[in-house]
Design a protein around this motif. Structure first.
Motif, PDB file in Angstrom:
ATOM      1  N   GLU A 278     -19.120  79.290  51.197  1.00  0.00           N
ATOM      2  CA  GLU A 278     -20.475  78.814  51.698  1.00  0.00           C
ATOM      3  C   GLU A 278     -20.633  79.114  53.049  1.00  0.00           C
ATOM      4  O   GLU A 278     -21.583  79.576  53.582  1.00  0.00           O
ATOM      5  CB  GLU A 278     -20.723  77.208  51.232  1.00  0.00           C
ATOM      6  CG  GLU A 278     -22.191  76.841  51.568  1.00  0.00           C
ATOM      7  CD  GLU A 278     -22.466  75.418  50.916  1.00  0.00           C
ATOM      8  OE1 GLU A 278     -23.556  74.970  51.523  1.00  0.00           O
ATOM      9  OE2 GLU A 278     -21.673  74.929  50.226  1.00  0.00           O
ATOM     10  N   LYS A 282     -23.129  81.956  54.528  1.00  0.00           N
ATOM     11  CA  LYS A 282     -24.338  81.439  55.451  1.00  0.00           C
ATOM     12  C   LYS A 282     -24.267  82.038  57.099  1.00  0.00           C
ATOM     13  O   LYS A 282     -25.055  82.566  57.379  1.00  0.00           O
ATOM     14  CB  LYS A 282     -24.292  79.969  55.723  1.00  0.00           C
ATOM     15  CG  LYS A 282     -24.768  79.025  54.649  1.00  0.00           C
ATOM     16  CD  LYS A 282     -24.668  77.735  54.856  1.00  0.00           C
ATOM     17  CE  LYS A 282     -25.112  76.774  53.430  1.00  0.00           C
ATOM     18  NZ  LYS A 282     -25.072  75.182  53.890  1.00  0.00           N
ATOM     19  N   ASN A 314     -23.049  75.447  39.981  1.00  0.00           N
ATOM     20  CA  ASN A 314     -23.936  74.746  41.084  1.00  0.00           C
ATOM     21  C   ASN A 314     -23.811  75.795  42.542  1.00  0.00           C
ATOM     22  O   ASN A 314     -24.738  75.685  43.181  1.00  0.00           O
ATOM     23  CB  ASN A 314     -23.623  73.202  41.172  1.00  0.00           C
ATOM     24  CG  ASN A 314     -23.856  72.552  40.251  1.00  0.00           C
ATOM     25  OD1 ASN A 314     -24.913  72.500  39.597  1.00  0.00           O
ATOM     26  ND2 ASN A 314     -22.895  71.609  39.886  1.00  0.00           N
ATOM     27  N   PHE A 315     -22.771  76.348  42.310  1.00  0.00           N
ATOM     28  CA  PHE A 315     -22.510  77.069  43.743  1.00  0.00           C
ATOM     29  C   PHE A 315     -23.462  78.475  43.595  1.00  0.00           C
ATOM     30  O   PHE A 315     -24.115  78.596  44.811  1.00  0.00           O
ATOM     31  CB  PHE A 315     -20.999  77.709  43.850  1.00  0.00           C
ATOM     32  CG  PHE A 315     -20.966  78.682  45.143  1.00  0.00           C
ATOM     33  CD1 PHE A 315     -20.770  78.092  46.263  1.00  0.00           C
ATOM     34  CD2 PHE A 315     -20.309  79.826  44.819  1.00  0.00           C
ATOM     35  CE1 PHE A 315     -20.625  78.861  47.153  1.00  0.00           C
ATOM     36  CE2 PHE A 315     -20.207  80.535  46.008  1.00  0.00           C
ATOM     37  CZ  PHE A 315     -20.248  80.123  47.065  1.00  0.00           C
ATOM     38  N   LYS A 317     -26.212  78.401  41.760  1.00  0.00           N
ATOM     39  CA  LYS A 317     -27.472  77.883  42.166  1.00  0.00           C
ATOM     40  C   LYS A 317     -27.778  77.658  43.558  1.00  0.00           C
ATOM     41  O   LYS A 317     -29.090  78.076  43.561  1.00  0.00           O
ATOM     42  CB  LYS A 317     -27.629  76.619  41.175  1.00  0.00           C
ATOM     43  CG  LYS A 317     -28.825  76.006  41.193  1.00  0.00           C
ATOM     44  CD  LYS A 317     -29.024  74.732  40.350  1.00  0.00           C
ATOM     45  CE  LYS A 317     -30.429  74.129  40.129  1.00  0.00           C
ATOM     46  NZ  LYS A 317     -30.302  72.937  39.348  1.00  0.00           N
ATOM     47  N   ASP A 318     -27.092  77.135  44.224  1.00  0.00           N
ATOM     48  CA  ASP A 318     -27.415  76.965  45.772  1.00  0.00           C
ATOM     49  C   ASP A 318     -27.280  78.267  46.569  1.00  0.00           C
ATOM     50  O   ASP A 318     -28.325  78.172  47.411  1.00  0.00           O
ATOM     51  CB  ASP A 318     -26.090  76.148  46.239  1.00  0.00           C
ATOM     52  CG  ASP A 318     -26.192  74.687  45.585  1.00  0.00           C
ATOM     53  OD1 ASP A 318     -27.311  74.191  45.008  1.00  0.00           O
ATOM     54  OD2 ASP A 318     -25.396  73.838  45.646  1.00  0.00           O
ATOM     55  N   MET A 319     -26.284  79.208  46.295  1.00  0.00           N
ATOM     56  CA  MET A 319     -26.174  80.326  47.311  1.00  0.00           C
ATOM     57  C   MET A 319     -27.350  81.372  46.948  1.00  0.00           C
ATOM     58  O   MET A 319     -27.716  82.169  47.796  1.00  0.00           O
ATOM     59  CB  MET A 319     -24.908  81.106  47.132  1.00  0.00           C
ATOM     60  CG  MET A 319     -23.628  80.104  47.469  1.00  0.00           C
ATOM     61  SD  MET A 319     -23.839  80.017  49.324  1.00  0.00           S
ATOM     62  CE  MET A 319     -24.783  78.113  49.433  1.00  0.00           C
ATOM     63  N   LYS A 320     -27.922  81.476  45.556  1.00  0.00           N
ATOM     64  CA  LYS A 320     -28.928  82.363  45.373  1.00  0.00           C
ATOM     65  C   LYS A 320     -28.459  83.835  45.847  1.00  0.00           C
ATOM     66  O   LYS A 320     -29.312  84.144  46.406  1.00  0.00           O
ATOM     67  CB  LYS A 320     -30.217  81.862  45.928  1.00  0.00           C
ATOM     68  CG  LYS A 320     -30.778  80.514  45.577  1.00  0.00           C
ATOM     69  CD  LYS A 320     -32.201  80.276  46.027  1.00  0.00           C
ATOM     70  CE  LYS A 320     -32.648  78.837  45.862  1.00  0.00           C
ATOM     71  NZ  LYS A 320     -32.764  78.561  44.123  1.00  0.00           N
TER      72      LYS A 320
END
Length: 434
Positions: A278, A282, A314-315, A317-320
């Motif tokens: 992550e 970022k 979920n990773f 989903k969050d990272m898109k």
């Protein structure tokens, strides 16, 4: 065998395998043979089948091609991963095949063609790129692959590549630059750098990761417009490499970085380095404006619990991620993961793959909708007579990503790079006007 005999070719597998096929064709043409993709041509008596053996399904496709050529009565030479993986065992099983050449023995292709029975498969593969050979390209268009290294020094639990290709071997910067210049003379506008792991480039030659130095030299070539990098292993994504993406105008802001999973325990079982994924994603997005990030994941790796899969879901989903591929784990002999327990059922692997793909389809659509009304650069792939053309944006690698369908009244040519305005989008492709 008389010269000017037609030799047929069947290509299986990845872009790295494609380069090997083109190198073998180059050797054959230099020796005076004609080559063709039309293996059913009555004038074609000999067929070379360059095989893939990365996963079971790929092996099945390669074997099917072999049997098809046996039925047609062709002289068959099997090259690449399949003979490298199975060695003399394959030779015993396929008595109808005249020649076998391993992944690191492609220099022997002419000898194999000119022999009634031939076997050249190294017990300990070590890939050395034949720098004196000019590839006879199967596809010459807007873009072309350049293999900058081969082999791999990692030992991922699911992967047979180190056993098939040997240790990591980089090509010299000057040799790669020379090849890129030759491709530019042929009209290639985009070069795509490939290896089993591109971010390790140069470690063996220059004692440190040197992909940034290679990109700096390639960026100086006048007639090359775009430079794209695939298969960027996350471990060696140095600050120097990030700066290369930021500062070199021809390096497209597209990062293909296979992460394979998000859960630390799964990564450990995969024998992958556990990095803060992550944080890395970022950082890339913060430092490289408008960067497109593509990744791949494996679902159903042995022992993957429902909780570990949900972590991955979920990773995503969050990272898109802008681009994403999902593979079901394939159990391959002679890998660390083959004997791990519990193995996940085919049904569950399929369900998990589809669940992530469904999620990613929606993410991709949202990402693509953000392009509407924006002006982007596209490389032209095809031109039609009805006032339309097909191109790719910087966000799309050849063969794996989407396309841009362009409406225009102007005359365009393949490999031309034009600016378009996006007027429509779906989950995978864009519609634009010149």
């Amino acid at each position: 065998m008389k010269k000017k005999t037609k030799i047929g070719i069947i290509q299986h597998g990845c872009a790295k395998n494609l380069v090997d096929t083109e190198l073998m064709l180059g050797m054959l043409e230099k020796a005076g043979y004609q080559t063709t993709l039309d293996v059913e041509d009555n004038d074609v008596k000999t067929v070379i089948i360059n095989t893939c053996s990365f996963i079971c399904d790929a092996e099945k496709e390669s074997v099917e091609s072999i049997f098809n050529m046996i039925v047609l009565g062709k002289k068959i030479i099997v090259t690449g991963c399949l003979p490298q993986k199975h060695k003399h065992e394959l030779q015993k099983l396929l008595g109808e095949v005249s020649g076998f050449i391993g992944t690191c023995d492609i220099r022997d292709i002419v000898k194999a063609v000119e022999s009634d029975s031939f076997y050249s498969v190294s017990e300990n593969p070590c890939y050395i790129y034949p720098e004196d050979v000019e590839r006879a390209q199967i596809t010459v268009g807007s873009s072309s692959y350049i293999k900058i290294a081969d082999g791999c020094n990692y030992s991922c639990g699911y992967c047979v590549i180190p056993a098939l290709r040997g240790k990591y071997k980089s090509r010299k910067i000057e040799d790669i630059v020379k090849e890129a210049k030759n491709l530019a003379k042929k009209g290639v506008a985009e070069i795509v750098l490939i290896a089993q792991d591109t971010t390790s480039y140069g470690i063996d030659l220059y004692k440190k990761p040197s992909l940034d130095k290679l990109l700096e030299e390639l960026n100086k070539i006048d007639d090359i417009e775009w430079i794209r990098v695939l298969y960027a292993y996350p471990t060696n994504f140095t600050q120097g490499l990030i700066n290369a993406y930021k500062n070199f105008d021809k390096v497209v802001k597209y990062i293909d970085i296979p992460l394979q999973h998000s859960h630390p325990e799964v990564l450990k079982r995969m024998r992958r380095p556990v990095v803060d994924q992550e944080e890395l994603i970022k950082k890339l997005r913060k430092e490289i404006p408008n960067v497109i990030i593509r990744t791949t994941f494996i679902v159903g790796y042995p022992g993957e619990t429902e909780e570990e899969f949900e972590h991955l879901y979920n990773f995503v989903k969050d990272m898109k991620f802008d681009r994403l591929g999902v593979f079901e784990y394939s159990r391959e002999k002679n890998t660390y993961s083959y004997s791990l327990k519990p193995q996940i059922s085919v049904k569950i692997k399929h369900q998990r793959k589809n669940k992530i793909l469904k999620l990613q389809k929606q993410i991709s659509k949202e990402n693509n909708l953000n392009f509407i009304s924006k002006r982007i650069q596209c490389i032209i792939e095809e031109v039609h007579n009805d006032g339309t053309a097909i191109g790719r944006s910087y966000a799309d690698a050849p063969e794996v990503d989407g396309l841009v369908y362009i409406r225009t009244n102007e005359y365009l040519t393949p490999a031309q790079i034009v600016e378009v305005k996006v007027i429509g989008a779906d989950s995978y492709d864009l519609v634009a006007k010149l």
